[in-house]
Design an enzyme around this catalytic site. Structure first.
Site, PDB file in Angstrom:
ATOM      1  N   GLY A 172       1.383   2.903   4.958  1.00 33.49           N
ATOM      2  CA  GLY A 172       0.574   1.700   4.827  1.00 33.49           C
ATOM      3  C   GLY A 172       0.004   1.522   3.436  1.00 33.49           C
ATOM      4  CB  CYS A 173      -2.905  -0.488   2.358  1.00 34.93           C
ATOM      5  SG  CYS A 173      -2.393  -2.065   3.066  1.00 34.93           S
ATOM      6  CG  HIS A 174      -3.620   5.519   2.714  1.00 28.63           C
ATOM      7  ND1 HIS A 174      -2.361   5.751   3.189  1.00 28.63           N
ATOM      8  CD2 HIS A 174      -4.455   6.124   3.602  1.00 28.63           C
ATOM      9  CE1 HIS A 174      -2.410   6.467   4.297  1.00 28.63           C
ATOM     10  NE2 HIS A 174      -3.672   6.705   4.570  1.00 28.63           N
TER      11      HIS A 174
ATOM     12  CG  PHE B 254      -9.670   1.764   2.998  1.00 31.89           C
ATOM     13  CD1 PHE B 254     -10.588   2.734   3.379  1.00 31.89           C
ATOM     14  CD2 PHE B 254      -9.972   0.921   1.946  1.00 31.89           C
ATOM     15  CE1 PHE B 254     -11.794   2.854   2.706  1.00 31.89           C
ATOM     16  CE2 PHE B 254     -11.179   1.026   1.279  1.00 31.89           C
ATOM     17  CZ  PHE B 254     -12.095   1.999   1.660  1.00 31.89           C
TER      18      PHE B 254
END
Length: 366
Positions: free
Chosen positions: A165-167, A354
């Site tokens: 994901g975003c991290h 996150f």
């Protein structure tokens, strides 16, 4: 002489189009219920996004001095047509993976070439390739394709960090830094690429993700050799207690499905100080003593929640809001776009993102 791993070069890449948010809202209205369609203009306007790069849509070829929303809407609907009895939920996963394959390699290669040029490194000097992506799967994948496209040595080792994901970029940096530290003199090429728009969801679910996500790629050359560039000074990771279902990313029959709880900003505001404050203190810093904050723009409320949690003023949050406004949330590459914008500021930087879990990942860049 070797020391701490450092980012010797950075590069970024965006799709050839930049789609106005209003056109995306209009196109999305034909793929959900009439009740929800009436809400979309307000939802998209409140997203903090003005334009997004969408690699799966053809560039409409309109003059640069006007947006011509109808041309963008036609381009979008050419890929994601209105629901029909045969395809009520749009393209299936196989078709969306084809969209990913077609778009990911050109973006990844462009970002990688920019990072190599910025580092003054030839492709033949790369020892390890670390790729990061959560929006597509194939084997062999973009990692092997990059070897041939960039002219990397056949002996280049490959490590893929997937579905984070975003991290994801933060985990990719950790892997690249560990490889560089373990082998003095080696060079690691980190490449993050996402084609989020391949997973546009039909129906009345996933509206927040539809309004936020975009496509892009970012790359970094990491080495422990002495030289210029931001050093990877420290890292922190925290699974925010009681938040496992607040952000999820699953594979459905008609694309990958992102779930974002409205409680995410409150969870961040409440629980982030307990890890970031003590972590910075161990490095002799306070939040106010950090020169720049590369806060992943998961949405305007997420950015503001980090500001509230850490006592940061508008100036510290401005780069994240600006990137969200100009390019949307590109998932894993996004935080490296911010590091690229901030890296020449004097003083230490903190990159913060996150991911599903809900997990916070931070890196201190000296």
């Amino acid at each position: 002489m070797s020391g701490r791993p450092r980012i010797a070069g950075l590069g970024t890449a965006l799709p050839g189009n930049s789609v106005p948010q209003a056109a995306l809202a209009e196109a999305a209205a034909s793929c959900c219920s009439p009740r929800v369609a009436r809400l979309l203009p307000r939802l998209y306007a409140r997203s903090g996004v003005e334009r997004r790069g969408c690699a799966v849509f053809p560039a409409p070829g309109v003059p640069a001095d006007r947006d011509a929303p109808e041309a963008y809407v036609a381009a979008i609907r050419g890929v994601f047509a209105a629901p029909s009895p045969r395809r009520p939920l749009g393209p299936g996963v196989a078709e969306r993976m084809r969209m990913y394959r077609d778009a990911a390699l050109p973006l990844a290669a462009e970002a990688a070439r920019d990072a190599l040029a910025d580092a003054g490194a030839e492709p033949a000097a790369i020892d390890h390739l670390v790729t990061v992506s959560c929006t597509g799967f194939a084997a062999p994948g973009v990692d092997l394709a990059l070897l041939g496209t960039l002219g990397l040595p056949p002996a280049t080792s490959r490590t893929h960090v997937g579905f984070m994901g975003c991290h994801g970029a933060m985990n990719g940096l950790r892997v690249a830094g560990a490889l560089a530290a373990a082998e003095p003199g080696c060079r690691v090429l980190l490449v993050c690429v996402e084609v989020c728009t391949a997973h546009f969801r039909y129906g009345d679910a996933g509206l927040t993700a539809n309004a936020l996500f975009a496509d892009g790629a970012a790359a970094a050359v990491v080495t422990a050799d002495a030289g210029r560039g931001r050093s990877l000074t420290g890292r922190a990771s925290l699974v925010l207690p009681g938040s496992a279902d607040a952000m999820t990313w699953a594979i459905g029959a008609h694309g990958f499905e992102m779930s974002l709880s409205p409680a995410v900003p409150a969870l961040i505001a409440e629980r982030l100080p307990g890890v970031i404050g003590p972590w910075l203190a161990r490095h002799g810093l306070t939040p106010a003593g950090v020169a720049g904050w590369a806060i992943h723009p998961g949405g305007p409320r997420v950015i503001d929640a980090v500001g509230e949690a850490l006592g940061l003023g508008p100036a510290a949050l401005a780069p994240s809001h600006a990137l969200l406004r100009e390019h949307g949330n590109m998932s894993s590459p996004t935080v490296l776009f911010l590091v690229d914008r901030l890296r020449r500021s004097p003083g230490p930087l903190v990159a913060l993102a996150f991911g599903p879990g809900l997990t916070a990942e931070a890196a201190l860049l000296g």
